[in-house]
Design an enzyme around this catalytic site. Structure first.
Site, PDB file in Angstrom:
ATOM      1  N   ASN A  38       0.619  -1.202  -0.044  1.00 49.31           N
ATOM      2  CA  ASN A  38      -0.198  -0.215  -0.598  1.00 49.31           C
ATOM      3  C   ASN A  38       1.127   0.856   0.398  1.00 49.31           C
ATOM      4  O   ASN A  38       1.084   1.703   1.408  1.00 49.31           O
ATOM      5  CB  ASN A  38      -0.995  -0.354   1.434  1.00 49.31           C
ATOM      6  CG  ASN A  38      -1.576   1.604   1.140  1.00 49.31           C
ATOM      7  OD1 ASN A  38      -1.425   2.149   0.283  1.00 49.31           O
ATOM      8  ND2 ASN A  38      -1.777   1.537   2.625  1.00 49.31           N
ATOM      9  N   TRP A  39       1.509   1.927  -0.987  1.00 48.67           N
ATOM     10  CA  TRP A  39       1.743   3.441  -1.306  1.00 48.67           C
ATOM     11  C   TRP A  39       1.026   4.441  -0.714  1.00 48.67           C
ATOM     12  O   TRP A  39       1.950   5.153  -0.458  1.00 48.67           O
ATOM     13  CB  TRP A  39       1.977   3.436  -3.048  1.00 48.67           C
ATOM     14  CG  TRP A  39       3.085   2.685  -3.291  1.00 48.67           C
ATOM     15  CD1 TRP A  39       4.079   1.251  -2.790  1.00 48.67           C
ATOM     16  CD2 TRP A  39       3.372   2.647  -4.777  1.00 48.67           C
ATOM     17  NE1 TRP A  39       4.633   0.729  -3.671  1.00 48.67           N
ATOM     18  CE2 TRP A  39       4.310   1.403  -4.948  1.00 48.67           C
ATOM     19  CE3 TRP A  39       2.981   3.182  -6.274  1.00 48.67           C
ATOM     20  CZ2 TRP A  39       4.654   1.080  -6.378  1.00 48.67           C
ATOM     21  CZ3 TRP A  39       3.297   3.050  -7.175  1.00 48.67           C
ATOM     22  CH2 TRP A  39       4.307   2.165  -7.412  1.00 48.67           C
ATOM     23  N   LYS A  40      -0.103   4.033  -0.162  1.00 47.72           N
ATOM     24  CA  LYS A  40      -0.697   5.634   0.674  1.00 47.72           C
ATOM     25  C   LYS A  40      -0.353   6.896  -0.802  1.00 47.72           C
ATOM     26  O   LYS A  40      -1.143   6.734  -1.775  1.00 47.72           O
ATOM     27  CB  LYS A  40      -0.265   5.732   1.862  1.00 47.72           C
ATOM     28  CG  LYS A  40      -0.341   4.521   2.604  1.00 47.72           C
ATOM     29  CD  LYS A  40      -0.088   4.774   4.174  1.00 47.72           C
ATOM     30  CE  LYS A  40       0.254   3.419   4.869  1.00 47.72           C
ATOM     31  NZ  LYS A  40       0.172   3.688   6.179  1.00 47.72           N
ATOM     32  N   HIS A  94      -9.384   0.971   4.541  1.00 50.12           N
ATOM     33  CA  HIS A  94      -7.770   1.743   5.473  1.00 50.12           C
ATOM     34  C   HIS A  94      -8.623   2.724   6.217  1.00 50.12           C
ATOM     35  O   HIS A  94      -9.012   3.892   5.730  1.00 50.12           O
ATOM     36  CB  HIS A  94      -6.824   2.270   3.983  1.00 50.12           C
ATOM     37  CG  HIS A  94      -5.642   2.062   4.632  1.00 50.12           C
ATOM     38  ND1 HIS A  94      -5.010   3.285   5.949  1.00 50.12           N
ATOM     39  CD2 HIS A  94      -5.098   0.897   4.595  1.00 50.12           C
ATOM     40  CE1 HIS A  94      -3.842   2.429   6.355  1.00 50.12           C
ATOM     41  NE2 HIS A  94      -3.592   1.728   5.791  1.00 50.12           N
ATOM     42  N   GLU A  97      -6.811   4.499   7.475  1.00 48.96           N
ATOM     43  CA  GLU A  97      -6.779   6.630   7.609  1.00 48.96           C
ATOM     44  C   GLU A  97      -7.821   6.857   6.398  1.00 48.96           C
ATOM     45  O   GLU A  97      -8.059   8.207   6.893  1.00 48.96           O
ATOM     46  CB  GLU A  97      -5.372   6.735   6.541  1.00 48.96           C
ATOM     47  CG  GLU A  97      -3.863   5.894   7.446  1.00 48.96           C
ATOM     48  CD  GLU A  97      -3.143   5.642   6.546  1.00 48.96           C
ATOM     49  OE1 GLU A  97      -3.068   5.361   4.661  1.00 48.96           O
ATOM     50  OE2 GLU A  97      -2.004   4.555   6.936  1.00 48.96           O
ATOM     51  N   GLU A 125      -5.646  -4.692  10.202  1.00 46.98           N
ATOM     52  CA  GLU A 125      -5.097  -3.884  10.142  1.00 46.98           C
ATOM     53  C   GLU A 125      -5.115  -3.390  11.745  1.00 46.98           C
ATOM     54  O   GLU A 125      -6.188  -2.197  12.200  1.00 46.98           O
ATOM     55  CB  GLU A 125      -4.830  -2.986   9.725  1.00 46.98           C
ATOM     56  CG  GLU A 125      -4.547  -3.769   8.402  1.00 46.98           C
ATOM     57  CD  GLU A 125      -3.578  -2.423   7.593  1.00 46.98           C
ATOM     58  OE1 GLU A 125      -2.574  -2.883   6.509  1.00 46.98           O
ATOM     59  OE2 GLU A 125      -4.384  -1.690   6.620  1.00 46.98           O
ATOM     60  N   GLY A 169       2.368   1.429  10.446  1.00 48.62           N
ATOM     61  CA  GLY A 169       3.598   2.518  10.294  1.00 48.62           C
ATOM     62  C   GLY A 169       4.201   3.046  11.332  1.00 48.62           C
ATOM     63  O   GLY A 169       4.613   4.184  11.921  1.00 48.62           O
ATOM     64  N   SER A 217       3.282  -2.447  10.527  1.00 47.68           N
ATOM     65  CA  SER A 217       4.594  -2.851   9.802  1.00 47.68           C
ATOM     66  C   SER A 217       4.973  -3.869  10.238  1.00 47.68           C
ATOM     67  O   SER A 217       6.017  -4.954   9.998  1.00 47.68           O
ATOM     68  CB  SER A 217       5.007  -2.316  11.468  1.00 47.68           C
ATOM     69  OG  SER A 217       4.635  -1.364  11.897  1.00 47.68           O
ATOM     70  N   GLY A 223       2.610  -1.705   3.959  1.00 43.87           N
ATOM     71  CA  GLY A 223       2.651   0.254   3.936  1.00 43.87           C
ATOM     72  C   GLY A 223       4.339   0.305   3.736  1.00 43.87           C
ATOM     73  O   GLY A 223       4.601   0.169   2.109  1.00 43.87           O
ATOM     74  N   GLY A 224       4.920   0.849   4.621  1.00 47.91           N
ATOM     75  CA  GLY A 224       6.588   1.479   4.820  1.00 47.91           C
ATOM     76  C   GLY A 224       7.357   0.188   3.775  1.00 47.91           C
ATOM     77  O   GLY A 224       7.912   0.593   3.411  1.00 47.91           O
TER      78      GLY A 224
HETATM   79  C1  PEP Z   1      -0.777  -0.285   5.989  1.00 48.13           C
HETATM   80  O1  PEP Z   1      -0.427   1.168   5.742  1.00 48.13           O
HETATM   81  O2  PEP Z   1      -2.027  -0.676   5.581  1.00 48.13           O
HETATM   82  C2  PEP Z   1       0.725  -0.433   6.932  1.00 48.13           C
HETATM   83  C3  PEP Z   1      -0.205  -1.537   7.466  1.00 48.13           C
HETATM   84  O3  PEP Z   1       1.446   0.612   6.999  1.00 48.13           O
HETATM   85  P1  PEP Z   1       2.917  -0.159   7.321  1.00 48.13           P
HETATM   86  O4  PEP Z   1       3.161  -1.482   7.051  1.00 48.13           O
HETATM   87  O5  PEP Z   1       3.705   1.313   7.416  1.00 48.13           O
HETATM   88  O6  PEP Z   1       2.498  -0.218   9.010  1.00 48.13           O
END
Ligand code: PEP
Length: 246
Positions: free
Chosen positions: A10-12, A101, A103, A170, A176, A208, A229-230
């Site tokens: 997930n590049w956000k 999501h 966010e 999640e 994050g 994470s 994400g990251g």
């Molecule tokens: C996400 O964006 O859904 C996520 C889980 O981010 P991260 O892996 O950075 O925690």
């Protein structure tokens, strides 16, 4: 046969179209070099900003790559300035869409009801919805995880064919933050989600996830993939997620 593992980056709100093309160009090469290390049951893709979908599709050489938008509107067309329909994202190259999501739920008032409505329309239009849900830190600390998750899952999948979706657990406190739920805790919640939905539904864990912890998380019986994400922003790191850090 072993279960499918579905890994979605997930590049956000990251990467311009040019950067997206550069990433996919690199991924094409890294995938070819590492293919032997990626198990056949690993399916994977990228959740990208809408303007990156067409460049990703154009640059991609990997068969079966999942190309996901990060949101869509539930209406087919009309006076919804700034919104994108399922047909528009599909026309741009998407074959999947991340919905609900945390966010989007926290910052853009996304409700479970609208997530379900979007998921139904996405399926009708041949897109794979990846439906995210999870508890806050406060809810986790108050030991309300299962209660919260049950409500979110049931409302976000109302009228939705569970054989045509991916669910993504999640915990918000793990997104994050560098704090991963322990494999055991993540397994417990995913097992619970399976028990209240469908035995065969695909359930990802997200929060994470990185090359160093993905193998342990994916070895849990009720975790069928990861939403990342990251660690998905860099092609080398993304490939390591697919090879389980081998
Ligand atoms: C996400 O964006 O859904 C996520 C889980 O981010 P991260 O892996 O950075 O925690």
């Amino acid at each position: 046969m072993s279960k499918d593992i579905v890994i979605i980056g997930n590049w956000k709100m990251n990467k311009t179209p040019e950067e997206a093309e550069a990433f996919i160009g690199k991924l094409n090469l890294l995938y070819a070099e590492n293919k032997a290390k990626i198990l056949e049951n690993v399916k994977f893709g990228i959740g990208a900003p809408a303007v990156d979908l067409a460049p990703i599709k154009k640059t991609n050489e990997i068969e079966g790559l999942i190309i996901a938008a990060q949101n869509m509107h539930e209406k087919e067309s009309g006076a919804f300035t700034g919104e994108l329909s399922s047909k528009i994202i599909k026309g741009a190259g998407a074959n999947a869409v991340i919905l609900g999501h945390s966010e989007r739920r926290a910052m853009f008032n996304e409700t479970s009801e609208s997530v379900a409505a979007k998921a139904r329309v996405a399926i009708e239009n041949g897109l794979l919805p990846i439906i995210a849900f999870g508890e806050t830190l406060e809810e986790y600390e108050a030991k309300k995880t299962k209660r919260v998750v049950k409500k979110m899952v049931q409302e976000s999948t109302r009228g939705v064919d569970l054989s045509k979706v991916v669910l993504a657990y999640e915990p918000i406190w793990a997104i994050g933050t560098g704090k991963t739920a322990s494999a055991k805790d993540a397994q417990n919640v995913c097992k619970y989600v399976r028990s209240i939905t469908d035995e065969n539904v695909v359930i990802q864990y997200g929060g994470s996830v990185k090359p160093e912890n993905i193998a342990e998380l994916m070895s849990q019986p009720d975790i069928d993939g990861a939403l990342v994400g990251g660690a998905s922003l860099d092609a080398t790191s993304f490939i390591k997620l697919l090879t389980m850090n081998k």
